[in-house]
Design a protein around this motif. Sequence first.
Motif, PDB file in Angstrom:
ATOM      1  N   TYR A  42       2.702  -7.563   7.340  1.00  5.06           N
ATOM      2  CA  TYR A  42       1.970  -7.550   6.063  1.00  5.06           C
ATOM      3  C   TYR A  42       1.994  -6.161   5.460  1.00  5.06           C
ATOM      4  N   ASN A  43       2.171  -6.106   4.136  1.00  9.45           N
ATOM      5  CA  ASN A  43       2.079  -4.795   3.488  1.00  9.45           C
ATOM      6  C   ASN A  43       0.637  -4.533   3.098  1.00  9.45           C
ATOM      7  N   TRP A  44       0.437  -3.344   2.480  1.00  6.32           N
ATOM      8  CA  TRP A  44      -0.938  -2.932   2.176  1.00  6.32           C
ATOM      9  C   TRP A  44      -1.646  -3.891   1.234  1.00  6.32           C
ATOM     10  N   ASP A  45      -0.865  -4.580   0.418  1.00  5.60           N
ATOM     11  CA  ASP A  45      -1.480  -5.414  -0.609  1.00  5.60           C
ATOM     12  C   ASP A  45      -2.009  -6.739  -0.063  1.00  5.60           C
ATOM     13  N   ASN A  46      -1.444  -7.165   1.083  1.00  7.81           N
ATOM     14  CA  ASN A  46      -1.897  -8.443   1.642  1.00  7.81           C
ATOM     15  C   ASN A  46      -3.183  -8.252   2.436  1.00  7.81           C
ATOM     16  N   THR A  47      -4.133  -9.137   2.177  1.00  5.14           N
ATOM     17  CA  THR A  47      -5.291  -9.128   3.072  1.00  5.14           C
ATOM     18  C   THR A  47      -4.994 -10.165   4.160  1.00  5.14           C
TER      19      THR A  47
ATOM     20  N   THR B   4       1.380   7.307   8.649  1.00  4.80           N
ATOM     21  CA  THR B   4       0.230   6.468   8.998  1.00  4.80           C
ATOM     22  C   THR B   4       0.610   5.030   9.332  1.00  4.80           C
ATOM     23  N   THR B   5       1.803   4.593   8.960  1.00  7.70           N
ATOM     24  CA  THR B   5       2.168   3.191   9.160  1.00  7.70           C
ATOM     25  C   THR B   5       3.525   3.115   9.852  1.00  7.70           C
TER      26      THR B   5
ATOM     27  N   GLU C 256       0.812  -5.244  11.336  1.00  5.18           N
ATOM     28  CA  GLU C 256       1.403  -4.121  10.599  1.00  5.18           C
ATOM     29  C   GLU C 256       2.867  -4.365  10.260  1.00  5.18           C
TER      30      GLU C 256
ATOM     31  N   ALA D  50       2.661   7.861   3.920  1.00 11.43           N
ATOM     32  CA  ALA D  50       2.816   6.471   4.358  1.00 11.43           C
ATOM     33  C   ALA D  50       3.545   6.411   5.695  1.00 11.43           C
TER      34      ALA D  50
ATOM     35  N   ARG E 101       8.805  -4.321   8.301  1.00 14.48           N
ATOM     36  CA  ARG E 101       8.120  -3.667   7.193  1.00 14.48           C
ATOM     37  C   ARG E 101       8.956  -2.503   6.670  1.00 14.48           C
TER      38      ARG E 101
ATOM     39  N   ASP F 229       6.371  -2.015   1.134  1.00 11.17           N
ATOM     40  CA  ASP F 229       5.402  -1.157   0.460  1.00 11.17           C
ATOM     41  C   ASP F 229       6.175  -0.190  -0.411  1.00 11.17           C
TER      42      ASP F 229
END
Lengths: 221, 449
Positions: free
Chosen positions: A179-184, A42-43, A176, A39, A2, A28
Amino acid sequence: MRILLVEDDEMIGESVVAGLENEDYAVDWVKDGDAALLALKTTPFSLMILDLGLPGKDGIQVLKEIRAAHLATPILVTTARDTVDDRIKGLDSGADDYLIKPYDLDELSARVRALLRRSAGRADPVIERGYLKISPATREVTYKNRPIILSSKEYALLVALAERPGIVWSRAMLEEKLYNWDNTVGSNAIEVHIHHLRKKLSDEAIKTVRGVGYLLEVESD
Amino acid sequence: MTSIRRKLLVTLIGALLAACFGATAATFFSAQAEFNEFLDTHLKETAHALAQSSLHDMRANGPKTHMTIVGDAPSYQIIIQVYDSLTNSLWHRENSPTLPLPDKAGFLDVSVNGKTWRTYSTGAGPLVITVAQDLSVRTALAEKASFHMLQPLTLLIPLIALAVWIILGTGLAPLEKTARSVSRRSPTSLKPLSTKDLPLELYGLVNAINQLLTRLNESLTAQQRFASDAAHELRTPLTALKLQVQLAQRAKTPEAQQKCFVRLNEGINRATRLVEQLLTLARLDPEAMKKPAQTVRLDLLAQSVKEDLTPIAQEKSIEIQLDLQPCAVDGLEDALRLLITNLTDNAIRYTGSLGSGHILLQTQDQSDTVVISVSDDGPGIAPEERERIFDRFYRALGTKTSGTGLGLAIVKRIIDIHHGKIQVSDGINGKGTAFIITFPKLGINAPLS
């Protein structure tokens, strides 16, 4: 893997995201320094690409704040400023590598790979775990000298598991990474990919550690 | 090329020579006058003395003593001639010329055989005694006197010339030193020249040169910074273009490739706009120097800008309102139009997408200033950013529109050229931003404060 991209220019940002996603990184993208700091805190990003010419808080300041917060994420700085002094200032402020605009997408990915390799403590560009060999530059995977065709998520998952030997990865950690924030993310997405990987390699290659996660353990000769 | 040293030397020596010859000529004439007076007296006295003694001799010894008189010629190359009216005989020395008999007593100038003689005649009984002197003797005496005066001066002139040459050399040394220090410096060095130990006469010149150098340095630095900023700023759109090309090459489907080409075109437009803005900025100053100022009606300009931009504003449902008082300023019409256009265009671009927006263009005529303002009710600019927005390439935080970062720098430059001031405050109803510009009515012609 990521990656956090910090770039205020719309067109450059979109292109870099598209280019890196083509190579199966989860990217991201934020547009200013404060968002980047938030960011990173938190990630767990594997790498950050930072443009120094940001509006508001400038890139050097962001770099210093990141390092002051003891965040060790590898940082690749991109900038239009190309004097030696500028580069020294960037590196001394905590950058790990430097790329001058206008840069080449291929060079960007090569530097990203090199930084990821170094941060994983590897000198060899090829990841070798027993019978398993992964070449990030060509994204070729062989198992017992047999080429393996993987989907992009499977590839990313395998690299994540293989990057550091002997580490047990929880499902959340892998999510984590992938997948980035946009992927559910579907609740069983990781399980599905693991299942496919086991089928393509062997059942024993990826072990399930009950209640903790997954561990890559490939036997060798 | 003229040399101050040589010129001064030649002039000084020339003046000195002229003075010498003047003095010599004056000496000559005054000596000649003196000699004339003195020798005339001498002639007269000699004649009278001869007359006395010959009368006395005649009384004692009778005539026939003329030879004694004539032979007794005194100094100063005087010749004596005696005429006896009784015997009608003329006596003089053998080698003396025969002078004509005078028709009266006293001084006469007579020419004999091409020589001029000064004569004095007097009677003594039957005798006429004439004493004469060659005039050239007198001239020679005057010449000799003046030559004695000229001689030391002529000898002194080379010495004076040498002294003057050396003194001038020493006096002009600071000039040569300054010239050397100028010629030795590298063409890129615009550091001021040293004014240490400079004479007063040179100090002014060097000081003026230093002021020029300082101004040159400032403008050169500004230009270099501008060129460097511009080059760096061009790298951003170039990066975007390069990345798009590479994405297009890698595109797996024709649709993806087509999308890249559309973006590529946008990128080229953007780079073009940046180049245009850079050119505008670079051309502003030379144009301000070249073009004559004219009286520009700001209210009419604002009206015309509104008409130009209304279509773009309507696309974003923004209404441009006017509140105009007739007012004029001396300046460059195109530049002032660009100023209003840039501010209004900015307001349109940064206001939109929040529903219906408003932009207000106002002009006001005050006693010796005119005020034009562009206000909006958009998102506004944070107070801490208001000072920096006029910097070249500065773009405020969170601006999504891809501006060049030059629009407001151009605005600022146009205001500076017209000696105006700009103030940024809250916009319509306390929302958004207002740019308030005050120009002196003289505008571009206003004296620098």
